[in-house]
Design a protein around this motif. Sequence first.
Motif, PDB file in Angstrom:
ATOM      1  N   LYS A 283      50.441  38.397  56.668  1.00 61.74           N
ATOM      2  CA  LYS A 283      49.142  37.323  57.063  1.00 61.74           C
ATOM      3  C   LYS A 283      47.768  38.070  56.952  1.00 61.74           C
ATOM      4  O   LYS A 283      47.937  38.923  57.503  1.00 61.74           O
ATOM      5  CB  LYS A 283      49.859  36.074  56.466  1.00 61.74           C
ATOM      6  CG  LYS A 283      50.424  34.992  56.637  1.00 61.74           C
ATOM      7  CD  LYS A 283      50.353  34.244  57.439  1.00 61.74           C
ATOM      8  CE  LYS A 283      51.487  33.059  57.426  1.00 61.74           C
ATOM      9  NZ  LYS A 283      51.681  32.737  55.289  1.00 61.74           N
ATOM     10  N   PRO A 284      46.627  37.981  55.528  1.00 60.66           N
ATOM     11  CA  PRO A 284      45.593  37.934  56.013  1.00 60.66           C
ATOM     12  C   PRO A 284      45.338  38.054  57.381  1.00 60.66           C
ATOM     13  O   PRO A 284      45.323  36.851  57.998  1.00 60.66           O
ATOM     14  CB  PRO A 284      44.644  37.922  55.204  1.00 60.66           C
ATOM     15  CG  PRO A 284      45.415  37.559  53.968  1.00 60.66           C
ATOM     16  CD  PRO A 284      46.748  37.097  54.388  1.00 60.66           C
ATOM     17  N   GLY A 285      45.018  39.193  58.424  1.00 59.24           N
ATOM     18  CA  GLY A 285      44.526  39.214  60.267  1.00 59.24           C
ATOM     19  C   GLY A 285      45.537  38.818  60.862  1.00 59.24           C
ATOM     20  O   GLY A 285      45.365  38.446  62.153  1.00 59.24           O
ATOM     21  N   GLY A 286      46.856  38.911  60.466  1.00 59.49           N
ATOM     22  CA  GLY A 286      48.479  38.511  61.236  1.00 59.49           C
ATOM     23  C   GLY A 286      48.657  39.878  61.830  1.00 59.49           C
ATOM     24  O   GLY A 286      47.891  40.993  61.856  1.00 59.49           O
ATOM     25  N   LYS A 287      49.247  39.810  62.717  1.00 62.72           N
ATOM     26  CA  LYS A 287      49.481  40.933  63.503  1.00 62.72           C
ATOM     27  C   LYS A 287      49.677  41.571  62.684  1.00 62.72           C
ATOM     28  O   LYS A 287      49.635  42.981  63.754  1.00 62.72           O
ATOM     29  CB  LYS A 287      50.818  40.186  64.682  1.00 62.72           C
ATOM     30  CG  LYS A 287      51.729  40.262  64.535  1.00 62.72           C
ATOM     31  CD  LYS A 287      52.376  39.609  65.623  1.00 62.72           C
ATOM     32  CE  LYS A 287      54.461  39.856  65.102  1.00 62.72           C
ATOM     33  NZ  LYS A 287      54.518  41.425  65.581  1.00 62.72           N
ATOM     34  N   ASP A 288      50.603  42.393  62.117  1.00 61.60           N
ATOM     35  CA  ASP A 288      50.929  43.220  61.058  1.00 61.60           C
ATOM     36  C   ASP A 288      50.270  44.126  60.227  1.00 61.60           C
ATOM     37  O   ASP A 288      50.519  45.029  59.715  1.00 61.60           O
ATOM     38  CB  ASP A 288      52.199  43.099  60.767  1.00 61.60           C
ATOM     39  CG  ASP A 288      53.726  43.033  61.931  1.00 61.60           C
ATOM     40  OD1 ASP A 288      53.774  43.291  62.460  1.00 61.60           O
ATOM     41  OD2 ASP A 288      54.023  42.998  61.498  1.00 61.60           O
ATOM     42  N   TRP A 289      48.754  43.129  60.623  1.00 60.31           N
ATOM     43  CA  TRP A 289      47.733  44.233  59.277  1.00 60.31           C
ATOM     44  C   TRP A 289      47.246  45.292  59.798  1.00 60.31           C
ATOM     45  O   TRP A 289      47.228  44.715  61.040  1.00 60.31           O
ATOM     46  CB  TRP A 289      46.976  41.845  58.781  1.00 60.31           C
ATOM     47  CG  TRP A 289      45.441  42.280  57.447  1.00 60.31           C
ATOM     48  CD1 TRP A 289      44.502  43.063  57.312  1.00 60.31           C
ATOM     49  CD2 TRP A 289      46.219  42.640  56.665  1.00 60.31           C
ATOM     50  NE1 TRP A 289      43.938  42.770  56.398  1.00 60.31           N
ATOM     51  CE2 TRP A 289      45.017  42.178  55.914  1.00 60.31           C
ATOM     52  CE3 TRP A 289      47.727  41.378  56.310  1.00 60.31           C
ATOM     53  CZ2 TRP A 289      45.283  42.562  54.365  1.00 60.31           C
ATOM     54  CZ3 TRP A 289      47.213  41.286  54.492  1.00 60.31           C
ATOM     55  CH2 TRP A 289      46.557  41.300  53.727  1.00 60.31           C
ATOM     56  N   ASP A 290      47.365  45.409  58.499  1.00 60.89           N
ATOM     57  CA  ASP A 290      46.465  46.906  59.168  1.00 60.89           C
ATOM     58  C   ASP A 290      45.254  47.002  58.635  1.00 60.89           C
ATOM     59  O   ASP A 290      45.000  47.298  57.259  1.00 60.89           O
ATOM     60  CB  ASP A 290      47.307  48.158  58.564  1.00 60.89           C
ATOM     61  CG  ASP A 290      47.115  49.492  58.679  1.00 60.89           C
ATOM     62  OD1 ASP A 290      45.660  49.945  58.712  1.00 60.89           O
ATOM     63  OD2 ASP A 290      47.437  50.247  58.544  1.00 60.89           O
ATOM     64  N   HIS A 291      43.821  46.920  59.789  1.00 59.32           N
ATOM     65  CA  HIS A 291      42.627  46.321  58.854  1.00 59.32           C
ATOM     66  C   HIS A 291      42.752  47.886  58.274  1.00 59.32           C
ATOM     67  O   HIS A 291      41.201  47.230  57.831  1.00 59.32           O
ATOM     68  CB  HIS A 291      41.633  45.823  60.406  1.00 59.32           C
ATOM     69  CG  HIS A 291      41.987  44.558  60.568  1.00 59.32           C
ATOM     70  ND1 HIS A 291      41.951  43.202  59.704  1.00 59.32           N
ATOM     71  CD2 HIS A 291      43.332  43.950  62.261  1.00 59.32           C
ATOM     72  CE1 HIS A 291      42.770  42.407  60.123  1.00 59.32           C
ATOM     73  NE2 HIS A 291      43.020  42.416  61.495  1.00 59.32           N
ATOM     74  N   LEU A 292      42.287  49.090  59.316  1.00 58.66           N
ATOM     75  CA  LEU A 292      41.993  50.048  58.572  1.00 58.66           C
ATOM     76  C   LEU A 292      42.687  50.434  57.120  1.00 58.66           C
ATOM     77  O   LEU A 292      41.780  50.693  56.180  1.00 58.66           O
ATOM     78  CB  LEU A 292      42.190  51.408  59.906  1.00 58.66           C
ATOM     79  CG  LEU A 292      41.867  52.976  58.883  1.00 58.66           C
ATOM     80  CD1 LEU A 292      40.423  52.709  58.724  1.00 58.66           C
ATOM     81  CD2 LEU A 292      42.569  53.638  59.687  1.00 58.66           C
ATOM     82  N   TYR A 293      43.742  49.786  56.435  1.00 58.16           N
ATOM     83  CA  TYR A 293      44.229  50.167  55.156  1.00 58.16           C
ATOM     84  C   TYR A 293      43.861  49.391  54.499  1.00 58.16           C
ATOM     85  O   TYR A 293      43.381  49.653  53.437  1.00 58.16           O
ATOM     86  CB  TYR A 293      45.543  50.125  55.563  1.00 58.16           C
ATOM     87  CG  TYR A 293      46.488  50.070  53.904  1.00 58.16           C
ATOM     88  CD1 TYR A 293      47.164  51.731  53.474  1.00 58.16           C
ATOM     89  CD2 TYR A 293      46.566  49.172  53.204  1.00 58.16           C
ATOM     90  CE1 TYR A 293      47.183  51.613  52.498  1.00 58.16           C
ATOM     91  CE2 TYR A 293      47.369  49.662  52.254  1.00 58.16           C
ATOM     92  CZ  TYR A 293      47.817  50.723  51.891  1.00 58.16           C
ATOM     93  OH  TYR A 293      48.197  51.171  49.881  1.00 58.16           O
ATOM     94  N   ASP A 294      43.730  48.150  54.783  1.00 61.40           N
ATOM     95  CA  ASP A 294      43.220  47.102  53.802  1.00 61.40           C
ATOM     96  C   ASP A 294      41.599  47.477  53.879  1.00 61.40           C
ATOM     97  O   ASP A 294      41.000  46.952  52.717  1.00 61.40           O
ATOM     98  CB  ASP A 294      42.820  45.935  55.104  1.00 61.40           C
ATOM     99  CG  ASP A 294      42.222  44.410  54.182  1.00 61.40           C
ATOM    100  OD1 ASP A 294      42.317  44.662  52.876  1.00 61.40           O
ATOM    101  OD2 ASP A 294      41.343  43.484  54.955  1.00 61.40           O
ATOM    102  N   GLN A 295      41.011  47.943  54.963  1.00 59.75           N
ATOM    103  CA  GLN A 295      39.374  48.573  54.163  1.00 59.75           C
ATOM    104  C   GLN A 295      39.380  49.482  53.196  1.00 59.75           C
ATOM    105  O   GLN A 295      38.254  49.890  52.296  1.00 59.75           O
ATOM    106  CB  GLN A 295      38.453  49.278  55.355  1.00 59.75           C
ATOM    107  CG  GLN A 295      37.184  49.715  55.628  1.00 59.75           C
ATOM    108  CD  GLN A 295      36.519  47.473  54.572  1.00 59.75           C
ATOM    109  OE1 GLN A 295      36.505  46.970  55.291  1.00 59.75           O
ATOM    110  NE2 GLN A 295      36.019  48.210  53.523  1.00 59.75           N
TER     111      GLN A 295
END
Length: 118
Positions: free
Chosen positions: A92-104
């Motif tokens: 889920k977006p923002g979930g504990k496994d969400w990779d923010h750097l990869y997302d960006q």
Amino acid sequence: MTTVEIFLDAIAQVESSDNPEAWGDGGRAMGRYQVHPDRLWSEAKRWRLEPKLGETWDQFVARVLTAMFEANAVAFQPEEIAMYWHEGHWVKPGGKDWDHLYDQKFMDALQRANGGKP
């Protein structure tokens, strides 16, 4: 709207700088889309796909990614599908496994692949 072609281009940019000869994860991930053979096999079986005679690794991976994208594009945003590819499971977006750097990185690549349009 993100087409499958734009999605594939963005994934290739993030994963390997679009290098078909890229190797990563200690030699386990290969090609433009940086996928491990066991992961590719699992996804290919899910979509009932097999390699075609004469097909390159990246062509086969692109067919698997296309099937995955097309099956999920109605229910999920492109960045969620990309994160599934990256993490190997739904996040889920923002979930504990969400990779923010990869997302960006993915969102930047997606915008470039879409001719600069968000």
